[in-house]
Design a protein around this motif. Structure first.
Motif, PDB file in Angstrom:
ATOM      1  N   GLU A 196       0.888  -1.290   0.058  1.00  0.00           N
ATOM      2  CA  GLU A 196       0.040   0.203   0.096  1.00  0.00           C
ATOM      3  C   GLU A 196       0.962   1.353   0.102  1.00  0.00           C
ATOM      4  O   GLU A 196       1.749   1.476   0.785  1.00  0.00           O
ATOM      5  N   VAL A 197       0.494   1.932  -1.142  1.00  0.00           N
ATOM      6  CA  VAL A 197       1.447   3.225  -1.171  1.00  0.00           C
ATOM      7  C   VAL A 197       0.409   4.307  -1.121  1.00  0.00           C
ATOM      8  O   VAL A 197      -0.057   4.549  -2.190  1.00  0.00           O
ATOM      9  N   GLY A 198       0.210   5.156  -0.174  1.00  0.00           N
ATOM     10  CA  GLY A 198      -0.936   6.217  -0.029  1.00  0.00           C
ATOM     11  C   GLY A 198      -2.390   5.597  -0.210  1.00  0.00           C
ATOM     12  O   GLY A 198      -2.519   4.727   0.572  1.00  0.00           O
ATOM     13  N   ASP A 199      -3.209   5.834  -1.185  1.00  0.00           N
ATOM     14  CA  ASP A 199      -4.291   5.170  -1.504  1.00  0.00           C
ATOM     15  C   ASP A 199      -4.450   4.285  -2.517  1.00  0.00           C
ATOM     16  O   ASP A 199      -5.267   3.687  -3.060  1.00  0.00           O
ATOM     17  N   LYS A 200      -3.035   4.035  -3.270  1.00  0.00           N
ATOM     18  CA  LYS A 200      -3.035   3.158  -4.188  1.00  0.00           C
ATOM     19  C   LYS A 200      -2.448   1.899  -3.910  1.00  0.00           C
ATOM     20  O   LYS A 200      -1.480   1.688  -2.735  1.00  0.00           O
ATOM     21  N   THR A 201      -2.874   0.322  -4.175  1.00  0.00           N
ATOM     22  CA  THR A 201      -2.214  -0.718  -3.876  1.00  0.00           C
ATOM     23  C   THR A 201      -1.465  -1.311  -5.178  1.00  0.00           C
ATOM     24  O   THR A 201      -1.997  -1.337  -6.343  1.00  0.00           O
ATOM     25  N   HIS A 202      -0.298  -1.667  -4.884  1.00  0.00           N
ATOM     26  CA  HIS A 202       0.823  -1.982  -5.854  1.00  0.00           C
ATOM     27  C   HIS A 202       0.835  -3.604  -5.621  1.00  0.00           C
ATOM     28  O   HIS A 202       1.244  -4.092  -4.524  1.00  0.00           O
ATOM     29  N   ILE A 203       0.619  -4.447  -6.459  1.00  0.00           N
ATOM     30  CA  ILE A 203       0.582  -5.860  -6.476  1.00  0.00           C
ATOM     31  C   ILE A 203       2.084  -6.255  -7.574  1.00  0.00           C
ATOM     32  O   ILE A 203       2.090  -5.959  -8.621  1.00  0.00           O
ATOM     33  N   GLN A 204       2.808  -7.085  -6.918  1.00  0.00           N
ATOM     34  CA  GLN A 204       3.820  -7.617  -7.515  1.00  0.00           C
ATOM     35  C   GLN A 204       3.812  -8.987  -7.794  1.00  0.00           C
ATOM     36  O   GLN A 204       3.777  -9.772  -6.726  1.00  0.00           O
ATOM     37  N   VAL A 205       3.958  -9.462  -9.046  1.00  0.00           N
ATOM     38  CA  VAL A 205       3.736 -10.788  -9.255  1.00  0.00           C
ATOM     39  C   VAL A 205       5.554 -11.268  -9.086  1.00  0.00           C
ATOM     40  O   VAL A 205       6.264 -10.923  -9.572  1.00  0.00           O
ATOM     41  N   LEU A 206       5.419 -12.251  -8.221  1.00  0.00           N
ATOM     42  CA  LEU A 206       6.740 -12.881  -8.004  1.00  0.00           C
ATOM     43  C   LEU A 206       7.133 -14.069  -8.979  1.00  0.00           C
ATOM     44  O   LEU A 206       6.406 -14.437  -9.774  1.00  0.00           O
ATOM     45  N   PRO A 207       8.332 -14.261  -9.382  1.00  0.00           N
ATOM     46  CA  PRO A 207       9.166 -14.998 -10.299  1.00  0.00           C
ATOM     47  C   PRO A 207       8.865 -16.400  -9.972  1.00  0.00           C
ATOM     48  O   PRO A 207       8.759 -17.187  -9.120  1.00  0.00           O
ATOM     49  N   ALA A 208       8.154 -16.922 -11.019  1.00  0.00           N
ATOM     50  CA  ALA A 208       7.872 -18.282 -11.285  1.00  0.00           C
ATOM     51  C   ALA A 208       8.605 -19.357 -11.263  1.00  0.00           C
ATOM     52  O   ALA A 208       8.774 -20.538 -10.829  1.00  0.00           O
ATOM     53  N   SER A 209      10.063 -18.819 -11.471  1.00  0.00           N
ATOM     54  CA  SER A 209      11.049 -19.815 -11.722  1.00  0.00           C
ATOM     55  C   SER A 209      11.475 -20.133 -10.136  1.00  0.00           C
ATOM     56  O   SER A 209      12.593 -20.905 -10.157  1.00  0.00           O
ATOM     57  N   VAL A 210      11.405 -19.445  -9.135  1.00  0.00           N
ATOM     58  CA  VAL A 210      11.838 -19.467  -7.948  1.00  0.00           C
ATOM     59  C   VAL A 210      11.056 -20.704  -6.935  1.00  0.00           C
ATOM     60  O   VAL A 210       9.790 -20.151  -6.907  1.00  0.00           O
ATOM     61  N   PRO A 211      11.167 -21.881  -6.870  1.00  0.00           N
ATOM     62  CA  PRO A 211      10.374 -22.751  -6.210  1.00  0.00           C
ATOM     63  C   PRO A 211      10.276 -22.428  -4.502  1.00  0.00           C
ATOM     64  O   PRO A 211      11.053 -21.842  -4.049  1.00  0.00           O
ATOM     65  N   VAL A 212       9.242 -23.166  -4.033  1.00  0.00           N
ATOM     66  CA  VAL A 212       9.236 -23.163  -2.640  1.00  0.00           C
ATOM     67  C   VAL A 212      10.113 -23.756  -1.958  1.00  0.00           C
ATOM     68  O   VAL A 212      10.369 -25.054  -2.373  1.00  0.00           O
ATOM     69  N   LEU A 213      10.668 -23.248  -0.910  1.00  0.00           N
ATOM     70  CA  LEU A 213      11.865 -24.044  -0.348  1.00  0.00           C
ATOM     71  C   LEU A 213      11.583 -23.886   1.159  1.00  0.00           C
ATOM     72  O   LEU A 213      11.887 -22.702   1.805  1.00  0.00           O
ATOM     73  N   PRO A 214      11.256 -24.792   2.042  1.00  0.00           N
ATOM     74  CA  PRO A 214      11.023 -24.447   3.428  1.00  0.00           C
ATOM     75  C   PRO A 214      12.367 -24.333   3.990  1.00  0.00           C
ATOM     76  O   PRO A 214      13.551 -25.162   3.744  1.00  0.00           O
ATOM     77  N   THR A 215      12.424 -23.567   4.998  1.00  0.00           N
ATOM     78  CA  THR A 215      13.645 -23.301   5.877  1.00  0.00           C
ATOM     79  C   THR A 215      13.706 -24.463   6.923  1.00  0.00           C
ATOM     80  O   THR A 215      12.667 -25.149   7.219  1.00  0.00           O
ATOM     81  N   ARG A 216      15.013 -24.718   7.602  1.00  0.00           N
ATOM     82  CA  ARG A 216      14.976 -25.946   8.384  1.00  0.00           C
ATOM     83  C   ARG A 216      14.526 -25.535   9.969  1.00  0.00           C
ATOM     84  O   ARG A 216      14.082 -26.594  10.666  1.00  0.00           O
ATOM     85  N   SER A 217      14.345 -24.182  10.094  1.00  0.00           N
ATOM     86  CA  SER A 217      13.779 -23.742  11.317  1.00  0.00           C
ATOM     87  C   SER A 217      12.125 -23.792  11.307  1.00  0.00           C
ATOM     88  O   SER A 217      11.616 -23.647  12.217  1.00  0.00           O
ATOM     89  N   GLY A 218      11.611 -23.925   9.964  1.00  0.00           N
ATOM     90  CA  GLY A 218      10.128 -23.879   9.878  1.00  0.00           C
ATOM     91  C   GLY A 218       9.665 -22.392   9.841  1.00  0.00           C
ATOM     92  O   GLY A 218       8.665 -22.106   9.563  1.00  0.00           O
ATOM     93  N   GLN A 219      10.553 -21.343   9.900  1.00  0.00           N
ATOM     94  CA  GLN A 219      10.311 -19.935   9.770  1.00  0.00           C
ATOM     95  C   GLN A 219      10.291 -19.300   8.526  1.00  0.00           C
ATOM     96  O   GLN A 219      10.981 -20.078   7.475  1.00  0.00           O
TER      97      GLN A 219
END
Length: 476
Positions: A196-219
């Motif tokens: 949210e920037v002021g009264d506008k909402t900016h949506i950024q699409v994330l790179p599909a090439s980066v897979p989900v990778l769980p951390t060892r801590s679970g965080q």
């Protein structure tokens, strides 16, 4: 227990049984059992939750006797031991150990406890020095370091394929302009970032090439953990110690005895981007929201234009509507990506030239080694040795930069090598599309004629880069 290798808590369970046997034999009432499993008492920076709770309970007078398996299970910090000795002398605390060695109610017992704590502390320091020296030796030999493993590798330096794929994708995405925040979100499983920037909402699409990778801590991942990954030279196959590349006597990086996950050219490109002061500025950070901001150039002064509301602007020179300019640039780029000879744009490795540069770099390093040998043999003095070394290092830096400029970059290769490059380009995240445009051409914006309401393509000059053969050039 300092380190529970199996996680089963068997060692502390044995200690608890021995301590409870003493409680029963003395017909005491058991108030509480305090357990800190797999947490070292040696490191004073470590948080020991149960120990801290025990201290608080004693201050609250919940108990007046303390049973521990051994003094070094209670603490290895002399300052903490003195606190318990004070408690025994001043408040009557009875402290009993399962091995029967501690009796803080007598001067002899207190002396023994202090000597034992000092000896234990000295052994910890000697052990730390031995471990540090061993790590230095391993690093100089290029062997995998001990301790916490790096994502993508086992402790023995073997590649973990799924994790290595994620690491490689992070490096390539960051090299094309994806922000640290976006990478952290993508690794954590998010599909987009909303801001949210002021009264506008900016949506950024994330790179599909980066897979989900769980951390060892679970965080979830955060930008600082992503930065730690990008800064690690191990991924380029170089040995590291204390966050720095290990070098031999001639200044050559020590090659690790493991398979690199990324090319050294990509790793160095990422370091340059991380070190770029412009990237660290809040005004020109990595979260680009528009296709041409900072990428297109002003046709008058040749400086990058900035986004301003719905326009691209160079103050005093150019003010152009973003949507119309972007649509025109995308049309030209898509036309080039659709051509059958797109393979001509794929980055090529000029192996002969790179091999020649490698040879020149080795010759420069040889000069340093010979000068060092001459200095040790007292054939040359210190100032001359420093002069030769400085000249050779400057030559190495120049040659290495030239070598990296000839190396293939994987940043945009996935788009160019796709079965349908146009579709791959359209589906790519903003940072990747900007990288493809930057690889293909230089875009310059010129002022629009006064009074003209419609977009005039003649006011946008697209100049193909040297290797982007076949890209139609436009003239203002």
């Amino acid at each position: 227990m300092s380190l529970d290798l199996t996680g089963e808590g068997l060692a502390v369970e044995r200690q608890r049984e021995d301590c409870e046997r003493i409680v029963r034999s003395r017909e005491w009432s058991l108030v509480e059992t305090y357990v800190d499993n797999s947490i070292s008492a040696t490191d004073k920076t470590k948080v020991r939750p149960s120990y801290d709770r025990m201290v608080a309970d004693f201050k609250a007078k919940r108990f007046d006797a303390l049973v521990c398996w051994d003094l070094d299970r209670l603490t290895r910090q002399p300052r903490q031991l003195e606190d318990w000795i004070d408690a025994a002398e001043e408040q009557g605390l009875r402290l009993v150990t399962a091995n029967g060695e501690a009796d803080l109610s007598t001067d002899g017992g207190r002396m023994y406890a202090r000597i034992k704590a000092a000896v234990a502390r000295a052994e910890v320091e000697r052990k730390g020095a031995r471990q540090s020296r061993a790590q230095q030796q391993r690093a100089k030999q290029g062997r995998p370091p001990r301790g916490v493993r790096a994502t993508g590798y086992t402790l023995d330096g073997e590649v973990i394929a799924a994790e290595a794929q994620a690491v490689r994708a992070v490096f390539e995405a960051f090299a094309t302009g994806t922000s640290l925040k976006a990478l952290a979100a993508a690794l954590s499983g998010a599909e987009r970032l909303t801001r949210e920037v002021g009264d506008k909402t900016h949506i950024q699409v994330l790179p599909a090439s980066v897979p989900v990778l769980p951390t060892r801590s679970g965080q979830p991942w955060n930008p600082s953990t992503v930065t730690g990954m990008l800064r690690n030279p191990r991924y380029a196959g170089w040995s590291m110690l204390a966050g720095e590349i290990v070098r031999d006597e001639s200044g050559r990086p020590v090659q690790g005895q493991w398979e690199p996950i990324v090319q050294d050219s990509l790793w160095l490109d990422v370091q340059r981007r991380l070190d770029d002061p412009k990237r660290k500025s809040n005004k020109t950070g990595t979260d680009r929201k528009h296709l041409g901001s900072g990428l297109y150039l002003c046709g008058i002064c040749d400086r990058p234009v900035k986004a301003h509301n719905v326009r691209y602007r160079c103050a005093g020179h150019v003010m152009r509507t973003r949507a119309a300019v972007d649509a025109f640039v995308l049309e030209i780029v898509r036309a080039r990506l659709a051509r059958l000879d797109l393979s001509d744009l794929l980055p090529t490795v000029q192996e002969a030239e790179i091999d020649q540069l490698h040879e020149q770099i080795e010759q420069a390093r040889g000069r340093i080694e010979r000068a060092r040998a001459d200095y040790r043999a007292e054939l040359i003095d210190g100032p001359l040795y420093k002069e030769i070394k400085a000249e050779a290092e400057a030559s190495i830096q120049r040659l290495d930069a030239e070598r990296l400029s000839l190396s293939a970059s994987p940043a945009t290769a996935a788009i160019l090598a796709a079965e349908d490059p146009v579709e791959a380009f359209d589906n790519a995240d903003l940072a990747t599309r900007r990288a493809v445009i930057d690889m293909l051409a230089v875009v310059r914006l010129f002022p629009a004629p006064r009074g003209l309401k419609v977009f005039n393509p003649d006011t946008v000059k697209i100049q193909p880069r040297a290797r982007a053969r076949g890209l139609p050039a436009t003239e203002p």
